[in-house]
Design an enzyme around this catalytic site. Structure first.
Site, PDB file in Angstrom:
ATOM      1  CB  THR A 185     -81.850 -15.617 -14.542  1.00 18.48           C
ATOM      2  OG1 THR A 185     -81.614 -16.828 -14.971  1.00 18.48           O
ATOM      3  CG2 THR A 185     -83.061 -15.657 -13.722  1.00 18.48           C
ATOM      4  CG  ASP A 186     -79.885 -17.722 -18.951  1.00 22.91           C
ATOM      5  OD1 ASP A 186     -79.874 -17.999 -17.827  1.00 22.91           O
ATOM      6  OD2 ASP A 186     -79.100 -18.403 -19.947  1.00 22.91           O
ATOM      7  CE  LYS A 235     -83.616 -13.344 -10.440  1.00 24.68           C
ATOM      8  NZ  LYS A 235     -83.017 -12.174  -9.588  1.00 24.68           N
TER       9      LYS A 235
HETATM   10  P1  NAD Z   1     -76.326 -16.045  -4.190  1.00 26.09           P
HETATM   11  O1  NAD Z   1     -77.384 -17.009  -3.801  1.00 26.09           O
HETATM   12  O2  NAD Z   1     -74.965 -16.649  -4.122  1.00 26.09           O
HETATM   13  O3  NAD Z   1     -76.321 -14.832  -3.457  1.00 26.09           O
HETATM   14  C1  NAD Z   1     -77.533 -14.077  -2.936  1.00 26.09           C
HETATM   15  C2  NAD Z   1     -77.515 -13.319  -1.888  1.00 26.09           C
HETATM   16  O4  NAD Z   1     -78.361 -12.587  -1.627  1.00 26.09           O
HETATM   17  C3  NAD Z   1     -77.041 -14.024  -0.655  1.00 26.09           C
HETATM   18  O5  NAD Z   1     -75.688 -13.102  -0.121  1.00 26.09           O
HETATM   19  C4  NAD Z   1     -78.292 -13.700   0.526  1.00 26.09           C
HETATM   20  O6  NAD Z   1     -77.691 -13.653   1.733  1.00 26.09           O
HETATM   21  C5  NAD Z   1     -78.818 -12.527  -0.169  1.00 26.09           C
HETATM   22  N1  NAD Z   1     -80.237 -12.563   0.071  1.00 26.09           N
HETATM   23  C6  NAD Z   1     -81.083 -13.728   0.155  1.00 26.09           C
HETATM   24  N2  NAD Z   1     -82.390 -13.107   0.452  1.00 26.09           N
HETATM   25  C7  NAD Z   1     -82.121 -12.025   0.930  1.00 26.09           C
HETATM   26  C8  NAD Z   1     -83.143 -10.915   1.450  1.00 26.09           C
HETATM   27  N3  NAD Z   1     -84.434 -11.353   1.442  1.00 26.09           N
HETATM   28  N4  NAD Z   1     -82.728  -9.829   1.851  1.00 26.09           N
HETATM   29  C9  NAD Z   1     -81.450  -9.552   1.516  1.00 26.09           C
HETATM   30  N5  NAD Z   1     -80.551 -10.228   1.174  1.00 26.09           N
HETATM   31  C10 NAD Z   1     -80.738 -11.609   0.597  1.00 26.09           C
HETATM   32  O7  NAD Z   1     -76.753 -15.828  -5.952  1.00 26.09           O
HETATM   33  P2  NAD Z   1     -75.943 -15.228  -6.853  1.00 26.09           P
HETATM   34  O8  NAD Z   1     -75.593 -16.145  -7.823  1.00 26.09           O
HETATM   35  O9  NAD Z   1     -75.091 -14.304  -6.469  1.00 26.09           O
HETATM   36  O10 NAD Z   1     -77.116 -14.279  -7.829  1.00 26.09           O
HETATM   37  C11 NAD Z   1     -77.024 -12.928  -7.612  1.00 26.09           C
HETATM   38  C12 NAD Z   1     -78.363 -12.445  -8.318  1.00 26.09           C
HETATM   39  O11 NAD Z   1     -78.027 -12.569  -9.691  1.00 26.09           O
HETATM   40  C13 NAD Z   1     -79.693 -13.115  -8.310  1.00 26.09           C
HETATM   41  O12 NAD Z   1     -80.728 -12.230  -8.467  1.00 26.09           O
HETATM   42  C14 NAD Z   1     -79.874 -14.327  -9.354  1.00 26.09           C
HETATM   43  O13 NAD Z   1     -80.932 -14.557  -9.675  1.00 26.09           O
HETATM   44  C15 NAD Z   1     -79.158 -13.465 -10.408  1.00 26.09           C
HETATM   45  N6  NAD Z   1     -78.519 -14.288 -11.465  1.00 26.09           N
HETATM   46  C16 NAD Z   1     -77.405 -15.166 -11.005  1.00 26.09           C
HETATM   47  C17 NAD Z   1     -76.981 -16.138 -11.903  1.00 26.09           C
HETATM   48  C18 NAD Z   1     -76.035 -17.026 -11.573  1.00 26.09           C
HETATM   49  O14 NAD Z   1     -75.406 -17.881 -12.219  1.00 26.09           O
HETATM   50  N7  NAD Z   1     -75.262 -17.434 -10.461  1.00 26.09           N
HETATM   51  C19 NAD Z   1     -77.179 -15.975 -13.502  1.00 26.09           C
HETATM   52  C20 NAD Z   1     -77.928 -14.791 -13.642  1.00 26.09           C
HETATM   53  C21 NAD Z   1     -78.996 -14.206 -12.784  1.00 26.09           C
END
Ligand code: NAD
Ligand code: TYD
Length: 354
Positions: free
Chosen positions: A136-137, A165
């Protein structure tokens, strides 16, 4: 080719699964997800029968070495996309430990098992094997009114979420430098789109407004985020998977900075236009206590990914936010099942014991 997507039942993971099923019609996808509160199997309901045949859901925890090992023994995994994480900044303020466990140690466990199965890690890249870490940023911290994050910007995370992260990024980099693991890291700005869990700004405001509930804006609401439509992020991850350099970091951004308060007002106006409901109006806005350590501004310089892969965001904010709001209007049951807790029963009813 078999692809492993961790965190597949979450917001971006689920969107990525759909994207990759379309993009690689001959590929099989294994979705590994622990189904925490953020994982939702309803997210796969829109799959066609053909897509379902190529998608294999595994309930498992990236912290559990045996469960991860089972996946690698069962499937010949060519690529890993690690989306699994605890992702909500506010939750990380109230309960940081699970963030450190999953985001740092879980990532390390996944890397370690992967390294064991891709025995010739150094040759793995040549064999087309890749580990893509979705970061992430927020690892860069906060910007003033000017400037953008580049991949060289010093890591300066402020929340337990972003610190975890950042730590994961360093571990992923260390596995590349020490063991020759074929890794790539992407650092993306704030995503929005379908299947976004209604604890995050955009889906929370949509759901509250539809139910005439207060719209809690933290502090003055003038914090700035760069917003990207989730499908553009998915395409970026695929493009660096195909064309990126081993060990490299790629920023991904939407060229699309907005103050939170202006997004909330846009959601109100769009919802009122689409529904004709006059009770959806700015009187619902409440300025509430600010988030501790709240980052003021994020802004992304995505020159590297553009120059090296040709990627650019394709969805304008105007189009993306309209189609997102329409999706939430057409899928009110999806949010209602989350709010009522019913979505948690889906696994027991449909998958358990298979
Ligand atoms: P989210 O919270 O919607 O989904 C996370 C998923 O990971 C869920 O389905 C959860 O059940 C699963 N999970 C959590 N702990 C786990 C574990 N120990 N083992 C297996 N599965 C597990 O998150 P998101 O918004 O979809 O983000 C996904 C990724 O992208 C993350 O790594 C986040 O840091 C990164 N990210 C998100 C954004 C954003 O705006 N949402 C931006 C940049 C990066
Ligand atoms: P969020 O969607 O939680 O993403 P992140 O914190 O990872 O950027 O929040 C986006 C912005 O919206 C952030 O500046 C915090 C703010 N916000 C509110 O003002 N009210 C809310 O109820 C939420 C959830 C977020």
């Amino acid at each position: 080719m078999t692809i492993l997507v961790t965190g597949a039942a979450g917001f971006i993971g689920a969107n990525f699964v759909y994207y990759m099923l379309k993009q690689y019609p001959d590929a099989d996808i294994v979705g590994l997800d622990a189904l925490t509160y953020a994982g939702n199997l309803d997210n796969f309901s829109a799959m066609t029968a053909e897509q379902k045949r190529r998608f294999h859901f595994v309930k498992g925890d990236i912290n559990n070495r045996d469960e991860v090992d089972w996946v690698f023994s069962e499937y010949d995994v060519r690529a890993v996309f690690n989306f699994a994480a605890e992702s909500h900044v506010d939750r990380s303020i109230y309960d940081p430990q699970v963030f450190l466990r999953t985001n740092i140690l879980g990532t390390q466990t996944l890397l370690d098992v992967c390294k064991g199965h891709w025995k010739t890690a150094v040759n793995a890249w040549r064999a087309g094997r890749k580990f893509v870490q979705i970061s992430t940023d927020e690892v860069y911290g906060s910007l003033g009114p000017e400037g953008l994050f580049t991949e060289e910007t010093h890591l300066d995370p402020h929340s337990p979420y972003s610190a975890s992260k950042a730590a994961a990024d360093l571990i992923v980099g260390a596995y590349h430098d020490t063991f020759g693991m074929p890794v790539i890291i992407t650092r993306c700005s704030n995503n929005y789109g379908p299947y976004h869990f209604p604890e995050k700004l955009i889906p929370l405001m949509i759901n509250n407004a539809l139910n005439h509930k207060e719209l809690p804006v933290y502090g003055d609401g003038r914090q700035i985020r760069d917003w990207i439509y989730v499908k553009d992020h998915c395409r970026a991850v695929d493009m660096v998977f195909e064309q990126g350099r081993p060990g490299a970091v790629y920023n991904v951004g939407g060229n699309n900075e907005h103050e939170n308060i202006s997004i909330v007002k846009l959601i109100i106006d769009t919802l009122r236009d689409l529904t004709g409901d006059e009770e959806i109006n700015p009187d619902l806005i409440r300025h509430v206590q600010d988030r501790p350590g709240h980052d003021r501004r994020y802004g992304i310089d995505a020159t590297r990914i553009r120059e090296e892969t040709g990627w650019e965001p394709e969805t304008t904010f105007e189009d993306g936010i309209k189609s997102t709001i329409r999706w939430y209007l057409d899928n009110r049951e999806w949010t209602e099942k989350i709010v009522s807790g019913e979505y948690m029963e889906f696994y027991e009813k449909n998958y358990a014991g298979r």
